[in-house]
Design a protein around this motif. Sequence first.
Motif, PDB file in Angstrom:
ATOM      1  N   GLY A   1       2.252   4.982   8.466  1.00 43.07           N
ATOM      2  CA  GLY A   1       2.251   3.529   8.387  1.00 43.07           C
ATOM      3  C   GLY A   1       1.593   2.928   9.617  1.00 43.07           C
ATOM      4  O   GLY A   1       1.499   3.580  10.659  1.00 43.07           O
ATOM      5  N   ALA A   2       1.113   1.688   9.486  1.00 41.74           N
ATOM      6  CA  ALA A   2       0.432   1.024  10.594  1.00 41.74           C
ATOM      7  C   ALA A   2       0.242  -0.446  10.256  1.00 41.74           C
ATOM      8  O   ALA A   2       0.499  -0.891   9.131  1.00 41.74           O
ATOM      9  N   VAL A   3      -0.229  -1.181  11.254  1.00 40.05           N
ATOM     10  CA  VAL A   3      -0.588  -2.594  11.062  1.00 40.05           C
ATOM     11  C   VAL A   3      -2.078  -2.740  11.316  1.00 40.05           C
ATOM     12  O   VAL A   3      -2.587  -2.302  12.361  1.00 40.05           O
ATOM     13  N   LEU A   4      -2.789  -3.320  10.360  1.00 35.59           N
ATOM     14  CA  LEU A   4      -4.217  -3.593  10.503  1.00 35.59           C
ATOM     15  C   LEU A   4      -4.392  -5.046  10.921  1.00 35.59           C
ATOM     16  O   LEU A   4      -3.945  -5.964  10.218  1.00 35.59           O
ATOM     17  N   THR A   5      -5.022  -5.271  12.063  1.00 29.67           N
ATOM     18  CA  THR A   5      -5.311  -6.633  12.529  1.00 29.67           C
ATOM     19  C   THR A   5      -6.786  -6.903  12.335  1.00 29.67           C
ATOM     20  O   THR A   5      -7.644  -6.204  12.899  1.00 29.67           O
ATOM     21  N   LEU A   6      -7.107  -7.920  11.519  1.00 24.00           N
ATOM     22  CA  LEU A   6      -8.496  -8.266  11.233  1.00 24.00           C
ATOM     23  C   LEU A   6      -9.065  -9.143  12.333  1.00 24.00           C
ATOM     24  O   LEU A   6      -8.354  -9.634  13.213  1.00 24.00           O
ATOM     25  N   ALA A   7     -10.368  -9.365  12.281  1.00 21.42           N
ATOM     26  CA  ALA A   7     -11.058 -10.127  13.323  1.00 21.42           C
ATOM     27  C   ALA A   7     -10.552 -11.561  13.416  1.00 21.42           C
ATOM     28  O   ALA A   7     -10.584 -12.166  14.492  1.00 21.42           O
ATOM     29  N   ASP A   8     -10.093 -12.101  12.295  1.00 18.03           N
ATOM     30  CA  ASP A   8      -9.609 -13.484  12.312  1.00 18.03           C
ATOM     31  C   ASP A   8      -8.140 -13.592  12.685  1.00 18.03           C
ATOM     32  O   ASP A   8      -7.554 -14.673  12.627  1.00 18.03           O
ATOM     33  N   GLY A   9      -7.537 -12.466  13.065  1.00 18.68           N
ATOM     34  CA  GLY A   9      -6.150 -12.483  13.510  1.00 18.68           C
ATOM     35  C   GLY A   9      -5.135 -12.161  12.433  1.00 18.68           C
ATOM     36  O   GLY A   9      -3.949 -11.974  12.730  1.00 18.68           O
ATOM     37  N   ARG A  10      -5.565 -12.085  11.189  1.00 25.66           N
ATOM     38  CA  ARG A  10      -4.628 -11.740  10.115  1.00 25.66           C
ATOM     39  C   ARG A  10      -4.114 -10.314  10.306  1.00 25.66           C
ATOM     40  O   ARG A  10      -4.866  -9.425  10.679  1.00 25.66           O
ATOM     41  N   LYS A  11      -2.837 -10.117  10.017  1.00 24.75           N
ATOM     42  CA  LYS A  11      -2.232  -8.797  10.135  1.00 24.75           C
ATOM     43  C   LYS A  11      -1.792  -8.307   8.752  1.00 24.75           C
ATOM     44  O   LYS A  11      -1.171  -9.055   7.997  1.00 24.75           O
ATOM     45  N   ILE A  12      -2.119  -7.077   8.446  1.00 26.13           N
ATOM     46  CA  ILE A  12      -1.782  -6.488   7.154  1.00 26.13           C
ATOM     47  C   ILE A  12      -0.935  -5.240   7.389  1.00 26.13           C
ATOM     48  O   ILE A  12      -1.364  -4.303   8.067  1.00 26.13           O
ATOM     49  N   LEU A  13       0.287  -5.247   6.843  1.00 28.94           N
ATOM     50  CA  LEU A  13       1.167  -4.083   6.961  1.00 28.94           C
ATOM     51  C   LEU A  13       0.731  -3.045   5.933  1.00 28.94           C
ATOM     52  O   LEU A  13       0.693  -3.312   4.726  1.00 28.94           O
ATOM     53  N   LEU A  14       0.390  -1.858   6.411  1.00 26.64           N
ATOM     54  CA  LEU A  14      -0.177  -0.835   5.532  1.00 26.64           C
ATOM     55  C   LEU A  14       0.865   0.126   4.978  1.00 26.64           C
ATOM     56  O   LEU A  14       0.544   0.943   4.103  1.00 26.64           O
ATOM     57  N   ASP A  15       2.101   0.025   5.432  1.00 26.87           N
ATOM     58  CA  ASP A  15       3.121   1.005   5.055  1.00 26.87           C
ATOM     59  C   ASP A  15       3.312   1.121   3.548  1.00 26.87           C
ATOM     60  O   ASP A  15       3.423   2.223   3.004  1.00 26.87           O
ATOM     61  N   SER A  16       3.383  -0.008   2.866  1.00 28.97           N
ATOM     62  CA  SER A  16       3.765   0.007   1.450  1.00 28.97           C
ATOM     63  C   SER A  16       2.627  -0.368   0.503  1.00 28.97           C
ATOM     64  O   SER A  16       2.853  -0.536  -0.693  1.00 28.97           O
ATOM     65  N   LEU A  17       1.409  -0.506   1.026  1.00 33.10           N
ATOM     66  CA  LEU A  17       0.293  -0.871   0.162  1.00 33.10           C
ATOM     67  C   LEU A  17      -0.101   0.284  -0.748  1.00 33.10           C
ATOM     68  O   LEU A  17      -0.023   1.453  -0.370  1.00 33.10           O
ATOM     69  N   LYS A  18      -0.566  -0.052  -1.937  1.00 31.31           N
ATOM     70  CA  LYS A  18      -1.082   0.945  -2.862  1.00 31.31           C
ATOM     71  C   LYS A  18      -2.561   1.181  -2.572  1.00 31.31           C
ATOM     72  O   LYS A  18      -3.228   0.365  -1.932  1.00 31.31           O
ATOM     73  N   ASP A  19      -3.075   2.291  -3.055  1.00 31.92           N
ATOM     74  CA  ASP A  19      -4.494   2.590  -2.876  1.00 31.92           C
ATOM     75  C   ASP A  19      -5.354   1.494  -3.478  1.00 31.92           C
ATOM     76  O   ASP A  19      -5.023   0.903  -4.508  1.00 31.92           O
ATOM     77  N   GLY A  20      -6.468   1.213  -2.819  1.00 34.05           N
ATOM     78  CA  GLY A  20      -7.384   0.198  -3.321  1.00 34.05           C
ATOM     79  C   GLY A  20      -7.936  -0.665  -2.204  1.00 34.05           C
ATOM     80  O   GLY A  20      -7.833  -0.326  -1.019  1.00 34.05           O
ATOM     81  N   LEU A  21      -8.513  -1.793  -2.569  1.00 36.19           N
ATOM     82  CA  LEU A  21      -9.119  -2.706  -1.603  1.00 36.19           C
ATOM     83  C   LEU A  21      -8.046  -3.404  -0.787  1.00 36.19           C
ATOM     84  O   LEU A  21      -7.099  -3.974  -1.312  1.00 36.19           O
ATOM     85  N   VAL A  22      -8.206  -3.345   0.532  1.00 34.70           N
ATOM     86  CA  VAL A  22      -7.260  -3.990   1.441  1.00 34.70           C
ATOM     87  C   VAL A  22      -7.784  -5.353   1.875  1.00 34.70           C
ATOM     88  O   VAL A  22      -7.063  -6.346   1.890  1.00 34.70           O
ATOM     89  N   ALA A  23      -9.069  -5.407   2.258  1.00 34.03           N
ATOM     90  CA  ALA A  23      -9.680  -6.663   2.721  1.00 34.03           C
ATOM     91  C   ALA A  23     -11.184  -6.479   2.776  1.00 34.03           C
ATOM     92  O   ALA A  23     -11.704  -5.362   2.704  1.00 34.03           O
ATOM     93  N   SER A  24     -11.900  -7.617   2.899  1.00 33.07           N
ATOM     94  CA  SER A  24     -13.359  -7.601   3.071  1.00 33.07           C
ATOM     95  C   SER A  24     -13.705  -8.493   4.248  1.00 33.07           C
ATOM     96  O   SER A  24     -13.119  -9.567   4.430  1.00 33.07           O
ATOM     97  N   GLN A  25     -14.658  -8.032   5.067  1.00 33.17           N
ATOM     98  CA  GLN A  25     -15.105  -8.806   6.224  1.00 33.17           C
ATOM     99  C   GLN A  25     -16.602  -8.636   6.390  1.00 33.17           C
ATOM    100  O   GLN A  25     -17.078  -7.491   6.508  1.00 33.17           O
ATOM    101  N   LEU A  26     -17.333  -9.714   6.432  1.00 37.61           N
ATOM    102  CA  LEU A  26     -18.773  -9.682   6.698  1.00 37.61           C
ATOM    103  C   LEU A  26     -19.493  -8.616   5.877  1.00 37.61           C
ATOM    104  O   LEU A  26     -20.347  -7.886   6.369  1.00 37.61           O
TER     105      LEU A  26
END
Length: 426
Positions: free
Chosen positions: A137-162
Amino acid sequence: MSVPRQEIQELFKKLVSNESTEQETETFFQLVKDLPEDDVLIEQLDAWWDSVDAGKSRDLVQERRIWQQVREKMNPEEYLPAPVHLIYRRRTWNIAAAVLILVAAGIFLWTQRRPSVDYRQPYAQSLDADIQPGTDGAVLTLADGRKILLDSLKDGLVASQLGADITLQDGRIAYNAAGSKGAQPAWNTITTPRGRQFKVMLPDGTQVWLNAASSITYPTFFAGAERRVEVTGEVYMDVAKDARKKFKVKVNNQAVVEVTGTEFNVKAYTDEATMATTLVEGAVKLYKTTDTSCWHCPQSVISEVKPEKAVSLVPGQQGVITDNAQDQTKNKNSSGILVLNDIDKDKVLAWKNGFFNFTGMSSRDAMNQLVRWYNIEVVYEKAVPEIEFFGDLRRDMSLADVLTALEVAGVQFKVTSGRKIVVLPQ
């Protein structure tokens, strides 16, 4: 009648090293035969047997024969006739199965400074059963400051940037798009809190494993002439080869590791006095740096790294930067980096392979590993116990099982409310 535990242990060491007299051998078997079947010493002997069974022993044939005799004398009905392979039935002990791969002494985690072990009922059994080992498990911090908890996410698209898609597949984050010409990358950070570990595949194909309480900051694509990332804590990296673009890792604003394609481990926790880079494969240059510039700022404001004198490492070497005055006196080169040879890579990479390796480790360093992996608090009632450990423990064990094993090694503690453990003086 009290059990002469120290005598049993000393006789057993003589037996397995072929130094026992006929009288000592007879005495040993008689003492063991008189032990209650549920005595904790039997668990320790069984744990030693597991280490032999795993191929860790110096002389398997001799030592298996001895242990076969021990167990047959204790419980003759439990064993089948032993053919050439010495096949037998034996019970499974919680602590033995829990992995003490005990070396050196052959019975349990020996210490050089503690002459005997307190065989009281373990305090570890009073621990909350909910304190389980860490997990992915981990926390993904995007360039705009958004934080996404990865522990319980299912496989697939998490986010898009540029234009870069971030996907989660089989518990690993990956990036699947290159940057546009002239565009600047977005910078992301993966952080593992206490009790978590995670794996990332960077845009260039480099694979990164993060231990608990660690982080890596990296771009969504690598622009410019170099591939740059920043890390804290402990990470293992398998860097994708690209002779045209060097790969540079800044560690805690203390040091830079420079490679093209290689595998290495960096351990740089801020609560420890040393930063260690261990080379597994390939070649790296390691140098101290005072560069505190922002590597993940826009490219136009990134300053050139001005390295101090570097050391080159070959596989099996470890470069150490330390605040420890005693270690600093061992440094013989002008880089200010201590280079150690013939490093035990299995010990360094134990965390990545699912183990704690406590061999040669102080009690404070061992407890620090437990703090990070089980997300607990450890305090010391007085001075830190001077105990040196030997052996491995699986990281998938519950905290209660790990502490029970350490109690056998001589660590005394009490459990207070919540997740706090108080280590007692010897």
